[in-house]
Motif scaffolding. Sequence first.
Motif, PDB file in Angstrom:
ATOM      1  N   TYR A   1       0.826  -1.209   0.000  1.00 39.87           N
ATOM      2  CA  TYR A   1       0.000   0.000   0.000  1.00 39.87           C
ATOM      3  C   TYR A   1       0.864   1.265   0.000  1.00 39.87           C
ATOM      4  N   PHE A   2       1.855   1.312   0.915  1.00 39.22           N
ATOM      5  CA  PHE A   2       2.687   2.512   1.041  1.00 39.22           C
ATOM      6  C   PHE A   2       3.595   2.711  -0.169  1.00 39.22           C
ATOM      7  N   LYS A   3       4.071   1.595  -0.738  1.00 42.25           N
ATOM      8  CA  LYS A   3       4.940   1.713  -1.926  1.00 42.25           C
ATOM      9  C   LYS A   3       4.174   2.394  -3.050  1.00 42.25           C
ATOM     10  N   SER A   4       2.950   1.912  -3.250  1.00 39.71           N
ATOM     11  CA  SER A   4       2.113   2.479  -4.309  1.00 39.71           C
ATOM     12  C   SER A   4       1.785   3.942  -4.020  1.00 39.71           C
ATOM     13  N   LEU A   5       1.484   4.241  -2.755  1.00 34.62           N
ATOM     14  CA  LEU A   5       1.134   5.610  -2.359  1.00 34.62           C
ATOM     15  C   LEU A   5       2.306   6.549  -2.578  1.00 34.62           C
ATOM     16  N   ARG A   6       3.498   6.099  -2.230  1.00 31.18           N
ATOM     17  CA  ARG A   6       4.690   6.938  -2.367  1.00 31.18           C
ATOM     18  C   ARG A   6       4.990   7.215  -3.833  1.00 31.18           C
TER      19      ARG A   6
ATOM     20  N   ILE B   1       5.138  11.019  -5.353  1.00 33.03           N
ATOM     21  CA  ILE B   1       6.318  11.570  -6.009  1.00 33.03           C
ATOM     22  C   ILE B   1       5.996  11.947  -7.449  1.00 33.03           C
ATOM     23  N   ALA B   2       5.221  11.089  -8.107  1.00 33.79           N
ATOM     24  CA  ALA B   2       4.846  11.369  -9.505  1.00 33.79           C
ATOM     25  C   ALA B   2       4.057  12.659  -9.592  1.00 33.79           C
ATOM     26  N   SER B   3       3.095  12.845  -8.707  1.00 30.74           N
ATOM     27  CA  SER B   3       2.276  14.069  -8.763  1.00 30.74           C
ATOM     28  C   SER B   3       3.064  15.289  -8.336  1.00 30.74           C
ATOM     29  N   ALA B   4       4.084  15.105  -7.473  1.00 32.83           N
ATOM     30  CA  ALA B   4       4.935  16.228  -7.058  1.00 32.83           C
ATOM     31  C   ALA B   4       5.795  16.692  -8.224  1.00 32.83           C
ATOM     32  N   ARG B   5       6.165  15.723  -9.067  1.00 36.14           N
ATOM     33  CA  ARG B   5       7.045  16.055 -10.196  1.00 36.14           C
ATOM     34  C   ARG B   5       6.283  16.691 -11.362  1.00 36.14           C
ATOM     35  N   SER B   6       5.023  16.313 -11.527  1.00 36.51           N
ATOM     36  CA  SER B   6       4.275  16.791 -12.702  1.00 36.51           C
ATOM     37  C   SER B   6       3.800  18.238 -12.546  1.00 36.51           C
TER      38      SER B   6
END
Lengths: 219, 221
Positions: free
Chosen positions: B207-212, B216-221
């Motif tokens: 769960y946490f791996k997917s959440l992280r 990170i992806a949304s922080a980068r976009s």
Amino acid sequence: MADEVVLLDFWPSPFGMRLRIALAEKGIEYEYKDEDLRNKSPLLLQMNPVHKKIPVLIHNGKPVCESLVALQYIDEVWNDKAPLLPSDSYLRAQARFWADFVDKKIYDIGRKLWTTKGEEYDAAKKDFLDCIGLLEGELGDKSFFGGETLGFVDVALIPFYSWFLVYEKSGNLSVEAEHPKFIAWVKRCMEKESVSKSLPEQEKVYDFAMLIRKKHGIE
Amino acid sequence: MEEVKLLGAWPSPFCYRVIWALKLKGVKYEYVEENLTTKSERLLQHNPVHKKIPVLVHGGKPIPESTIILEYIEEVWPQNPLLSDEPYERAMARFWIKFGEDKTSVFIAYFQSIGEEQEKAKNEAQEALKTIEHGLGDKKFFGGEKIGLADLALGWIAGWLGAMEESAGLKLLEPNMFPHLQAWIRNFKEVPEIKENTPHHDELLAYFKSLRERSIASARS
């Protein structure tokens, strides 16, 4: 043994005012100590080592920190007079909810009203009025959030009224114009000596806020 | 007996603290899993102000905010008390509950960030853990000999932090740094009602791996 009660406080703090009101409502004698927050006393640092903040209630030498925690403590220890929380569990949960709401919203949004400009200010103004509206809804037709007498939510919220001149003057805001019922509640609270004697003058708070603003270069 | 319902969302630790309290007091309840992406009418009706889980619904009346639910449960079902009778001890428990709540954003920041930002958040998070370590001292639980509300509120450290650390790739509970907290984690996890009602490490890790990855992806976009 007589109770020894000390309140470490800072005169414009709405959180400190909460405790002043509660102690007055319950007729508790205490020693008031105003802290210089730029030069915190050894007593404050010793009594609140985790946060180093006021208010701190010191009862027979033992410190209670966090204003809502201290309010509940005062209510439980001095339970013979002026109860702040109702006796029904569901109503208690509701009171805690709205006091928590005040904590989560009013201070931070209020702060933005006198430290921001432009879009950020506009958003804060809307948020603030929305919050007041929600609180007004919760009050309904009651005289006070506590019913016929001051309760937990009243004590948690009314201190922010001392900051209303700061909130309103900074940006052409009038809470009374948007939410007259809320101001009617304010006036009922201010009629109580425990409240009027615990809140500083709005003008004094305004001058203080303007000094802070100038000092931090926020114009 | 009035009906008790808990609106929750797996694997929210805010939910689990309520589950633990209900289990410790032997209160029967119905669990309802809520979809947080598409919030139900039921949830919006029961928590119109914050629109969040958990919400306890007792006899049709909603109580939102997990720490407020904990106090409610303690009052309505006084068996197996989770708060002392003594006002000062109660104030201490409430202080630590609030401390934990106030620091949530620090741990979220540590979990969601990378690089320098994460290092900074790590330091803040460790400071918070040090404070908790100091507050705990050599007590078995925050409440003393018995588990209490403060332990439940901080219980995410026992069950969730390990999985968060593994997926964030940066350890907070470094060896030998937090002896009291490590002992408390062991004691906490051994309480039967906690042991039987905590998500499995592997499930939390996934769960946490997917959440992280998503954060990170949304922080980068």
